[in-house]
Motif scaffolding. Structure first.
Motif, PDB file in Angstrom:
ATOM      1  N   TRP A   1       0.831  -1.205   0.000  1.00 11.59           N
ATOM      2  CA  TRP A   1       0.000   0.000   0.000  1.00 11.59           C
ATOM      3  C   TRP A   1       0.864   1.252   0.000  1.00 11.59           C
ATOM      4  O   TRP A   1       0.612   2.197  -0.747  1.00 11.59           O
ATOM      5  N   ASP A   2       1.910   1.255   0.836  1.00  8.63           N
ATOM      6  CA  ASP A   2       2.826   2.403   0.858  1.00  8.63           C
ATOM      7  C   ASP A   2       3.453   2.630  -0.516  1.00  8.63           C
ATOM      8  O   ASP A   2       3.538   3.762  -0.994  1.00  8.63           O
ATOM      9  N   ALA A   3       3.895   1.556  -1.164  1.00  8.99           N
ATOM     10  CA  ALA A   3       4.515   1.675  -2.487  1.00  8.99           C
ATOM     11  C   ALA A   3       3.494   2.135  -3.531  1.00  8.99           C
ATOM     12  O   ALA A   3       3.810   2.937  -4.420  1.00  8.99           O
ATOM     13  N   PHE A   4       2.273   1.641  -3.432  1.00  7.06           N
ATOM     14  CA  PHE A   4       1.203   2.015  -4.350  1.00  7.06           C
ATOM     15  C   PHE A   4       0.932   3.520  -4.264  1.00  7.06           C
ATOM     16  O   PHE A   4       0.841   4.215  -5.280  1.00  7.06           O
ATOM     17  N   LEU A   5       0.851   4.040  -3.043  1.00 11.83           N
ATOM     18  CA  LEU A   5       0.622   5.472  -2.848  1.00 11.83           C
ATOM     19  C   LEU A   5       1.838   6.300  -3.241  1.00 11.83           C
ATOM     20  O   LEU A   5       1.691   7.403  -3.782  1.00 11.83           O
ATOM     21  N   ARG A   6       3.036   5.781  -2.980  1.00 11.39           N
ATOM     22  CA  ARG A   6       4.265   6.487  -3.363  1.00 11.39           C
ATOM     23  C   ARG A   6       4.298   6.689  -4.877  1.00 11.39           C
ATOM     24  O   ARG A   6       4.699   7.735  -5.370  1.00 11.39           O
ATOM     25  N   ASN A   7       3.835   5.689  -5.626  1.00  6.31           N
ATOM     26  CA  ASN A   7       3.797   5.824  -7.075  1.00  6.31           C
ATOM     27  C   ASN A   7       2.877   6.965  -7.494  1.00  6.31           C
ATOM     28  O   ASN A   7       3.229   7.779  -8.346  1.00  6.31           O
ATOM     29  N   ALA A   8       1.704   7.043  -6.892  1.00  4.39           N
ATOM     30  CA  ALA A   8       0.780   8.140  -7.220  1.00  4.39           C
ATOM     31  C   ALA A   8       1.433   9.483  -6.926  1.00  4.39           C
ATOM     32  O   ALA A   8       1.304  10.432  -7.704  1.00  4.39           O
ATOM     33  N   GLY A   9       2.160   9.573  -5.834  1.00  2.00           N
ATOM     34  CA  GLY A   9       2.844  10.807  -5.475  1.00  2.00           C
ATOM     35  C   GLY A   9       3.926  11.190  -6.458  1.00  2.00           C
ATOM     36  O   GLY A   9       4.138  12.378  -6.726  1.00  2.00           O
ATOM     37  N   HIS A  10       4.614  10.202  -7.017  1.00  3.07           N
ATOM     38  CA  HIS A  10       5.651  10.505  -8.013  1.00  3.07           C
ATOM     39  C   HIS A  10       5.055  11.244  -9.201  1.00  3.07           C
ATOM     40  O   HIS A  10       5.634  12.214  -9.688  1.00  3.07           O
ATOM     41  N   TRP A  11       3.928  10.775  -9.694  1.00  2.00           N
ATOM     42  CA  TRP A  11       3.307  11.445 -10.827  1.00  2.00           C
ATOM     43  C   TRP A  11       2.943  12.877 -10.477  1.00  2.00           C
ATOM     44  O   TRP A  11       3.159  13.795 -11.273  1.00  2.00           O
ATOM     45  N   GLN A  12       2.415  13.093  -9.296  1.00  2.00           N
ATOM     46  CA  GLN A  12       1.973  14.429  -8.901  1.00  2.00           C
ATOM     47  C   GLN A  12       3.145  15.381  -8.671  1.00  2.00           C
ATOM     48  O   GLN A  12       3.089  16.543  -9.049  1.00  2.00           O
ATOM     49  N   ILE A  13       4.204  14.903  -8.049  1.00  2.00           N
ATOM     50  CA  ILE A  13       5.325  15.771  -7.683  1.00  2.00           C
ATOM     51  C   ILE A  13       6.379  15.868  -8.791  1.00  2.00           C
ATOM     52  O   ILE A  13       6.906  16.939  -9.062  1.00  2.00           O
ATOM     53  N   SER A  14       6.699  14.748  -9.438  1.00  2.00           N
ATOM     54  CA  SER A  14       7.814  14.709 -10.392  1.00  2.00           C
ATOM     55  C   SER A  14       7.397  14.802 -11.849  1.00  2.00           C
ATOM     56  O   SER A  14       8.232  15.065 -12.710  1.00  2.00           O
TER      57      SER A  14
END
Length: 177
Positions: free
Chosen positions: A50-63
């Protein structure tokens, strides 16, 4: 800030944004010993996934980049993931500041060329939209991923130890000529 995650179609698969309904399959893939044998050697728990799944979503938003779900034509669920991320692994200034490429395919999707197809499509997008140096990390015994990395133009930067395992850090300074 909201960013749109592009959809990429090839003749055999679609790279698309991960959706909330993908989480069960995502967690299943990362809990498979065969999948993680070349990565960490330890299957992920559901909370870790779950942490990795959410981290991926954050990458798109931030990077402005991240990992896509890999969905083969004719399949209703994801068969893996591919894309780019910042790992911030503490591996040095020649590795950490650069987007790290990563790819993972479920066992039933391996050995069919789908991984190479997905990785090539992701890199083609990166070269057009982001451009620049990328890095990747591959276990020395992961011959399939080493072959993919070589085809994409990655070369050995150095070998190092990470969490007790030897890994090859590789670099790509743009598309192969």
């Amino acid at each position: 800030m909201s960013r749109t995650i592009p959809t990429i179609n090839t003749s055999r698969l679609t790279l698309r944004a991960m959706r909330s309904e993908d989480f069960g399959r995502f967690a299943e893939i990362w809990a498979t010993p065969e999948v993680v044998s070349h990565i960490t050697g330890k299957p992920r728990s559901k909370p870790q996934s779950w942490d990795a799944f959410l981290r991926n979503a954050g990458h798109w938003q931030i990077s402005g980049f991240g990992q896509w779900a890999v969905q083969p034509r004719g399949c209703s669920q994801m068969a893996g993931q591919v894309g780019f991320f910042f790992g911030s692994r503490g591996l040095g200034e020649d590795f950490d500041p650069y987007p790290e490429a990563g790819w993972v395919m479920a066992p039933e999707a391996q050995g069919q060329g789908l991984g190479l197809d997905a990785v090539q499509a992701a890199h083609d997008w990166f070269d057009r939209v982001i451009a620049g140096r990328t890095v990747c990390m591959v276990a020395p015994h992961n011959t399939a991923s080493l072959r993919i990395a070589k085809i994409l133009g990655y070369t050995l930067l150095r070998q190092t130890e990470l969490e007790g395992d030897i890994v090859r850090l590789m670099v790509r300074n743009g598309p192969p000529v």
